[in-house]
Structures are given as C-alpha cells and as structure tokens.
Design a protein around this motif. Structure first.
Motif, PDB file in Angstrom:
ATOM      1  N   HIS A 258       0.786   8.222  -0.339  1.00 56.21           N
ATOM      2  CA  HIS A 258       0.230   9.031  -1.410  1.00 56.21           C
ATOM      3  C   HIS A 258      -1.294   8.995  -1.395  1.00 56.21           C
ATOM      4  N   GLN A 259      -1.851   7.836  -1.112  1.00 59.95           N
ATOM      5  CA  GLN A 259      -3.307   7.716  -1.052  1.00 59.95           C
ATOM      6  C   GLN A 259      -3.874   8.539   0.101  1.00 59.95           C
TER       7      GLN A 259
ATOM      8  N   GLU B 103       2.760   4.090  -1.526  1.00 55.94           N
ATOM      9  CA  GLU B 103       1.422   4.152  -2.115  1.00 55.94           C
ATOM     10  C   GLU B 103       0.376   4.506  -1.054  1.00 55.94           C
ATOM     11  N   GLN B 104       0.542   3.941   0.140  1.00 59.07           N
ATOM     12  CA  GLN B 104      -0.372   4.254   1.240  1.00 59.07           C
ATOM     13  C   GLN B 104      -0.268   5.724   1.620  1.00 59.07           C
TER      14      GLN B 104
ATOM     15  N   ASP C  98      -8.346  15.907  -1.098  1.00 62.65           N
ATOM     16  CA  ASP C  98      -9.678  15.936  -1.711  1.00 62.65           C
ATOM     17  C   ASP C  98     -10.738  16.341  -0.695  1.00 62.65           C
TER      18      ASP C  98
ATOM     19  N   SER D 182       0.652   9.281   8.504  1.00 59.37           N
ATOM     20  CA  SER D 182       0.756   8.541   7.254  1.00 59.37           C
ATOM     21  C   SER D 182       2.033   8.821   6.478  1.00 59.37           C
TER      22      SER D 182
ATOM     23  N   ALA E   3      -3.696  12.167  -0.879  1.00 61.43           N
ATOM     24  CA  ALA E   3      -4.694  12.484  -1.903  1.00 61.43           C
ATOM     25  C   ALA E   3      -6.096  12.543  -1.301  1.00 61.43           C
ATOM     26  N   GLU E   4      -6.430  11.587  -0.445  1.00 59.96           N
ATOM     27  CA  GLU E   4      -7.758  11.570   0.177  1.00 59.96           C
ATOM     28  C   GLU E   4      -7.950  12.784   1.081  1.00 59.96           C
TER      29      GLU E   4
END
Length: 212
Positions: A45-46, A42-43, A53, A194, A49-50
């Motif tokens: 993927h976040q 999850e970390q 973006d 990450s 995504a960040e």
C-alpha cells in the motif's frame, strides 16, 4: 500398580504437554505469518501510494508546463499562424531549444514532439534515460494519429511503443501541435515488484485536465 499408574500419568502428561506445545507452535506460526502478511500489505500500500503521489505530482507539473507554453510562449503562438519558411524554422527552433532546457533541468518531463507547418514538419527531443531511441518513430506516429482523431487534445492519452508505456499530453492550435511525454514503464516495474503476482496494473484516461 503404583509404578504402572505413575508411568501412565507421566505418559498422559507428556502427551498433553506435546499437544499444548504443538498448538502453541501452530499459533506462533500463524501469528508470524499473519504479521508478515500484514507488513507485506502495508509495504504494498505504501509503494502504491508513493507511486501514485509521484505520478500525480509529475503530471500536474506537465499540465502546468503545457499551459504555460500555450499561454505565454511567443514562439508557440507564432507557429499557429501563417509564416514564411524562414519564420517557421526560427520559431520552431527556438521553441524546441526552450523545451530542451526544461527537460534537462527537470526530471518530470521525459520528452516532447512539436508538429508545425500544418504538421508536415516535426521537431522533438527525448530524455534517453526515459525514452528509448527505438520508441521515437512509433511515438511520433501514435501521437499524430491521436491528434487527428481528437479535438484540441488537452487531456492525457496513454499509449504503448515497443512494449513501453507512455503518458502523452497533446495540444493543437492552428497549424501546430505540441505533445509532452511522460514514461510510465519504470512506474510499472516498481509497482509490479511491490504488489502481489495476481494483481494487474491499468492506466485509465481521465477527463480534460489542461491548465489545472
């Protein structure tokens, strides 16, 4: 006999209890490891995504900046035509200074190269926090080579200078060309910290995006 039978029962019970305890510990270990892996994914993927973006937002702003200069900047329009040496110097200086102001006020733009006088002359400015001074000459060469091979530019091109990755958005018009620069190396560092070690990072060129 009763004593021996009781001892055997206790031993059997202890073995059963130990086995159950071992199974429970294995289950807890699996649960904790599984939970850690899920949190890690999850970390990751976040972070992806960040980063995506942020890059998408920055590149859209750079697209708009180039479009705005192309359509509205009188110095850029003038440089695409026939000018005297003094006029070329004046218009290129004013445009370079206007781009400097944009770069210093905004964090999405990391540098620019302006080629004029049939690309014989160059003005540039780079943000030293994002573009190493040792990369400037190589970037200049790479941009000119790309401009010679492309039509009018107008789409993102990715290049590496001294190990650093850059996104380049060029535009040719008449006797002049302008290329805006976006450093991607810091994004690479953040993402590679990450994501799993087995992952590789690729930058893919897309179609024409000028003015969007």
């Amino acid at each position: 006999k009763k004593h021996t039978s009781l001892g055997a029962m206790l031993t059997h019970a202890f073995l059963v209890f130990s086995a159950l305890l071992l199974v429970l510990m294995l289950f807890m270990d699996w649960y904790l490891i599984s939970g850690y892996q899920m949190a890690k994914r999850e970390q990751e993927h976040q972070a992806l995504a960040e980063a995506a973006d942020r890059v998408h937002s920055d590149m859209l702003r750079i697209n708009y900046t180039l479009y705005d200069i192309s359509e509205n900047n009188t110095d850029f329009k003038a440089l695409s035509g026939k000018l005297t040496d003094l006029e070329q110097f004046s218009h290129s200086y004013d445009l370079n200074e206007a781009l400097k102001v944009r770069l210093l006020l905004e964090d999405y733009l990391h540098g620019h190269f302006l080629f004029y006088d049939n690309w014989q002359s160059t003005r540039y400015f780079v943000h030293q926090d994002f573009v190493d001074s040792q990369d400037v000459y190589e970037l200049r060469v790479l941009i000119k080579e790309h401009l010679k091979e492309s039509g009018t530019g107008r789409k993102w091109h990715y290049a590496t200078a001294n190990g650093s990755s850059y996104g380049l958005l060029p535009l040719k018009r008449g006797n002049t060309a302008l290329c805006l620069i976006y450093n991607l190396s810091r994004l690479e560092e953040v993402l590679l910290e990450s994501v799993p070690e087995s992952c590789e990072l690729f930058f893919v060129e897309t179609g024409e995006c000028f003015g969007k």
